[in-house]
Scaffold this motif. Structure first.
Motif, PDB file in Angstrom:
ATOM      1  N   VAL A   1       0.838  -1.205   0.000  1.00 58.71           N
ATOM      2  CA  VAL A   1       0.000   0.000   0.000  1.00 58.71           C
ATOM      3  C   VAL A   1       0.874   1.257   0.000  1.00 58.71           C
ATOM      4  O   VAL A   1       0.681   2.171  -0.811  1.00 58.71           O
ATOM      5  CB  VAL A   1      -0.944   0.007   1.213  1.00 58.71           C
ATOM      6  N   VAL A   2       1.847   1.310   0.909  1.00 55.37           N
ATOM      7  CA  VAL A   2       2.700   2.490   1.004  1.00 55.37           C
ATOM      8  C   VAL A   2       3.519   2.675  -0.266  1.00 55.37           C
ATOM      9  O   VAL A   2       3.611   3.783  -0.820  1.00 55.37           O
ATOM     10  CB  VAL A   2       3.630   2.392   2.234  1.00 55.37           C
ATOM     11  N   ASN A   3       4.104   1.594  -0.767  1.00 54.36           N
ATOM     12  CA  ASN A   3       4.961   1.710  -1.944  1.00 54.36           C
ATOM     13  C   ASN A   3       4.178   2.079  -3.195  1.00 54.36           C
ATOM     14  O   ASN A   3       4.679   2.818  -4.049  1.00 54.36           O
ATOM     15  CB  ASN A   3       5.732   0.409  -2.166  1.00 54.36           C
ATOM     16  N   GLN A   4       2.949   1.575  -3.316  1.00 53.12           N
ATOM     17  CA  GLN A   4       2.156   1.968  -4.477  1.00 53.12           C
ATOM     18  C   GLN A   4       1.773   3.440  -4.398  1.00 53.12           C
ATOM     19  O   GLN A   4       1.787   4.152  -5.410  1.00 53.12           O
ATOM     20  CB  GLN A   4       0.904   1.106  -4.617  1.00 53.12           C
TER      21      GLN A   4
ATOM     22  N   GLU B   1      -5.632  10.220  -5.521  1.00 51.87           N
ATOM     23  CA  GLU B   1      -5.438   9.154  -6.500  1.00 51.87           C
ATOM     24  C   GLU B   1      -4.546   8.055  -5.928  1.00 51.87           C
ATOM     25  O   GLU B   1      -4.833   6.857  -6.080  1.00 51.87           O
ATOM     26  CB  GLU B   1      -4.814   9.746  -7.760  1.00 51.87           C
ATOM     27  N   ALA B   2      -3.484   8.457  -5.272  1.00 51.48           N
ATOM     28  CA  ALA B   2      -2.571   7.481  -4.689  1.00 51.48           C
ATOM     29  C   ALA B   2      -3.266   6.663  -3.607  1.00 51.48           C
ATOM     30  O   ALA B   2      -3.152   5.429  -3.563  1.00 51.48           O
ATOM     31  CB  ALA B   2      -1.353   8.200  -4.107  1.00 51.48           C
ATOM     32  N   PHE B   3      -4.009   7.330  -2.750  1.00 52.21           N
ATOM     33  CA  PHE B   3      -4.670   6.662  -1.628  1.00 52.21           C
ATOM     34  C   PHE B   3      -5.718   5.664  -2.116  1.00 52.21           C
ATOM     35  O   PHE B   3      -5.704   4.482  -1.722  1.00 52.21           O
ATOM     36  CB  PHE B   3      -5.312   7.707  -0.722  1.00 52.21           C
ATOM     37  N   PHE B   4      -6.607   6.096  -2.979  1.00 56.18           N
ATOM     38  CA  PHE B   4      -7.710   5.227  -3.386  1.00 56.18           C
ATOM     39  C   PHE B   4      -7.246   4.114  -4.322  1.00 56.18           C
ATOM     40  O   PHE B   4      -7.779   3.000  -4.281  1.00 56.18           O
ATOM     41  CB  PHE B   4      -8.830   6.051  -4.019  1.00 56.18           C
ATOM     42  N   THR B   5      -6.253   4.367  -5.148  1.00 55.40           N
ATOM     43  CA  THR B   5      -5.715   3.304  -5.996  1.00 55.40           C
ATOM     44  C   THR B   5      -5.056   2.227  -5.149  1.00 55.40           C
ATOM     45  O   THR B   5      -5.234   1.028  -5.389  1.00 55.40           O
ATOM     46  CB  THR B   5      -4.698   3.872  -7.002  1.00 55.40           C
ATOM     47  N   ALA B   6      -4.279   2.636  -4.143  1.00 59.37           N
ATOM     48  CA  ALA B   6      -3.615   1.662  -3.278  1.00 59.37           C
ATOM     49  C   ALA B   6      -4.631   0.850  -2.483  1.00 59.37           C
ATOM     50  O   ALA B   6      -4.464  -0.365  -2.308  1.00 59.37           O
ATOM     51  CB  ALA B   6      -2.645   2.374  -2.340  1.00 59.37           C
ATOM     52  N   LEU B   7      -5.686   1.504  -2.003  1.00 58.71           N
ATOM     53  CA  LEU B   7      -6.730   0.771  -1.284  1.00 58.71           C
ATOM     54  C   LEU B   7      -7.417  -0.246  -2.196  1.00 58.71           C
ATOM     55  O   LEU B   7      -7.643  -1.396  -1.811  1.00 58.71           O
ATOM     56  CB  LEU B   7      -7.777   1.742  -0.733  1.00 58.71           C
ATOM     57  N   GLU B   8      -7.762   0.187  -3.383  1.00 59.36           N
ATOM     58  CA  GLU B   8      -8.451  -0.694  -4.329  1.00 59.36           C
ATOM     59  C   GLU B   8      -7.600  -1.904  -4.684  1.00 59.36           C
ATOM     60  O   GLU B   8      -8.118  -3.006  -4.901  1.00 59.36           O
ATOM     61  CB  GLU B   8      -8.795   0.087  -5.599  1.00 59.36           C
ATOM     62  N   SER B   9      -6.288  -1.715  -4.737  1.00 57.74           N
ATOM     63  CA  SER B   9      -5.383  -2.790  -5.139  1.00 57.74           C
ATOM     64  C   SER B   9      -5.048  -3.741  -4.002  1.00 57.74           C
ATOM     65  O   SER B   9      -4.543  -4.846  -4.245  1.00 57.74           O
ATOM     66  CB  SER B   9      -4.079  -2.191  -5.682  1.00 57.74           C
TER      67      SER B   9
ATOM     68  N   ASP C   1      -8.195  -7.854   3.407  1.00 55.65           N
ATOM     69  CA  ASP C   1      -9.337  -7.098   3.915  1.00 55.65           C
ATOM     70  C   ASP C   1      -9.004  -6.323   5.182  1.00 55.65           C
ATOM     71  O   ASP C   1      -9.426  -5.168   5.345  1.00 55.65           O
ATOM     72  CB  ASP C   1     -10.515  -8.032   4.187  1.00 55.65           C
ATOM     73  N   GLU C   2      -8.306  -6.955   6.108  1.00 54.67           N
ATOM     74  CA  GLU C   2      -7.981  -6.297   7.375  1.00 54.67           C
ATOM     75  C   GLU C   2      -7.216  -5.001   7.135  1.00 54.67           C
ATOM     76  O   GLU C   2      -7.490  -3.969   7.774  1.00 54.67           O
ATOM     77  CB  GLU C   2      -7.150  -7.230   8.257  1.00 54.67           C
ATOM     78  N   VAL C   3      -6.281  -5.033   6.216  1.00 55.13           N
ATOM     79  CA  VAL C   3      -5.467  -3.855   5.916  1.00 55.13           C
ATOM     80  C   VAL C   3      -6.306  -2.798   5.217  1.00 55.13           C
ATOM     81  O   VAL C   3      -6.297  -1.614   5.597  1.00 55.13           O
ATOM     82  CB  VAL C   3      -4.254  -4.243   5.053  1.00 55.13           C
ATOM     83  N   ARG C   4      -7.045  -3.207   4.207  1.00 52.54           N
ATOM     84  CA  ARG C   4      -7.841  -2.247   3.426  1.00 52.54           C
ATOM     85  C   ARG C   4      -8.883  -1.549   4.292  1.00 52.54           C
ATOM     86  O   ARG C   4      -9.036  -0.320   4.228  1.00 52.54           O
ATOM     87  CB  ARG C   4      -8.516  -2.970   2.261  1.00 52.54           C
TER      88      ARG C   4
END
Length: 288
Positions: free
Chosen positions: A162-165, A178-186, A190-193
């Motif tokens: 998540v951080v690296n993306q 954009e960075a935040f929501f793209t990383a979440l989507e990817s 589940d626990e992390v997201r």
């Protein structure tokens, strides 16, 4: 998914991370931090010099040098650098990395030495060069490979990804949202997201757990306007202050660039010029 970004580079990721590390180190293990000086100070558990960073940045440098030397991630090269560092300063390493490196020194193959039960934050704290080097569509795979050299727990791997993306997208001109929501989507864990998606809606816990640290660092990055504000907030949480602030600083440096980082903090940081040059080397060797 297709990513289209503008390629404007003003280095700030590595130096932002190192500044967070050096600013946070004197307060590691503290609670209820009411006052944080505007300039760097020394002290802390390791009696650091003013402007001196800790193993968070030393491991980050080792990873960056591997990427530059090998033109991509190499498990053997990176582990050899960590082993050399561990032999010199074993006190710098957390329990997960120490366990793995001791196994490797004893002759256990790297693929069998990785710790899959511990979910500490070591792989997250050092991972920012992966985000600089690799494009967003490659960074999750390479984050997993780099993380699993020492930290094989799915939560630790996912947090690093998540951080690296986010860093990969920010370095290539993407917005904070954009960075935040793209990383979440990817993110596939589940626990992390679910935890990271809540940001400041739940308490920030600055422990050595990978998810606690990642959630706290990303929240400070997303909810604070300036680089200075986000670093001071990360440190004010107490606990693992150098690591939380280092991860937050990597994100903040990737987003704000060098011009957004207080000049007096750059002046206080030991080895600042080296870090600037190293980030440029990682970028120039990496994917566009």
């Amino acid at each position: 998914m297709i990513f289209i970004f503008q390629f404007t580079r003003i280095p700030g990721t590595l130096i932002g991370s190192a500044i967070g590390d050096a600013m946070g180190a004197p307060f590691e293990g503290s609670e209820n931090i009411a006052h944080i000086p505007n300039r760097m100070i020394g002290g802390g558990p390791f009696q650091a010099r003013r402007g001196e960073y800790t193993d968070d940045t030393l491991q980050t440098i080792a990873l960056a040098e591997t990427l530059v030397t090998c033109r991509g991630f190499s498990t053997i090269d990176f582990l050899s650098r960590l082993v050399k560092m561990f032999r010199m300063h074993p006190e710098y390493f957390g329990r997960t990395s120490s366990t793995v490196l001791l196994k490797i020194i004893e002759g256990i193959p790297p693929e069998k030495a990785t710790e899959r039960s511990g979910r500490t934050n070591g792989a997250v704290m050092r991972g920012s060069p992966i985000g600089i080097f690799y494009r967003p569509d490659q960074v999750l795979l390479m984050s997993r490979i780099a993380s699993e050299t020492t930290h094989g727990h799915p939560v630790a791997v996912a947090c690093s990804g998540v951080v690296n993306q986010m860093i990969s997208i920010l370095c290539r001109g993407g917005s904070r949202q954009e960075a935040f929501f793209t990383a979440l989507e990817s993110c596939e864990v589940d626990e992390v997201r679910r935890r990271i998606a809540l940001l400041g809606g739940v308490p920030l816990i600055p422990s050595i757990d990978a998810l606690d640290t990642t959630h706290a660092a990303i929240t400070c990055f997303m909810e604070c306007g300036t680089f200075k504000e986000m670093i001071l907030r990360a440190i004010s949480l107490g606990g693992d202050t150098d690591t939380t602030a280092a991860i937050c600083g990597a994100l903040g440096g990737a987003y704000h660039g060098l011009q957004g980082i207080p000049g007096e903090w750059i002046a206080d940081l030991e080895g600042a010029q080296r870090l600037l040059m190293l980030e440029e080397e990682v970028w120039n060797a990496g994917q566009r």
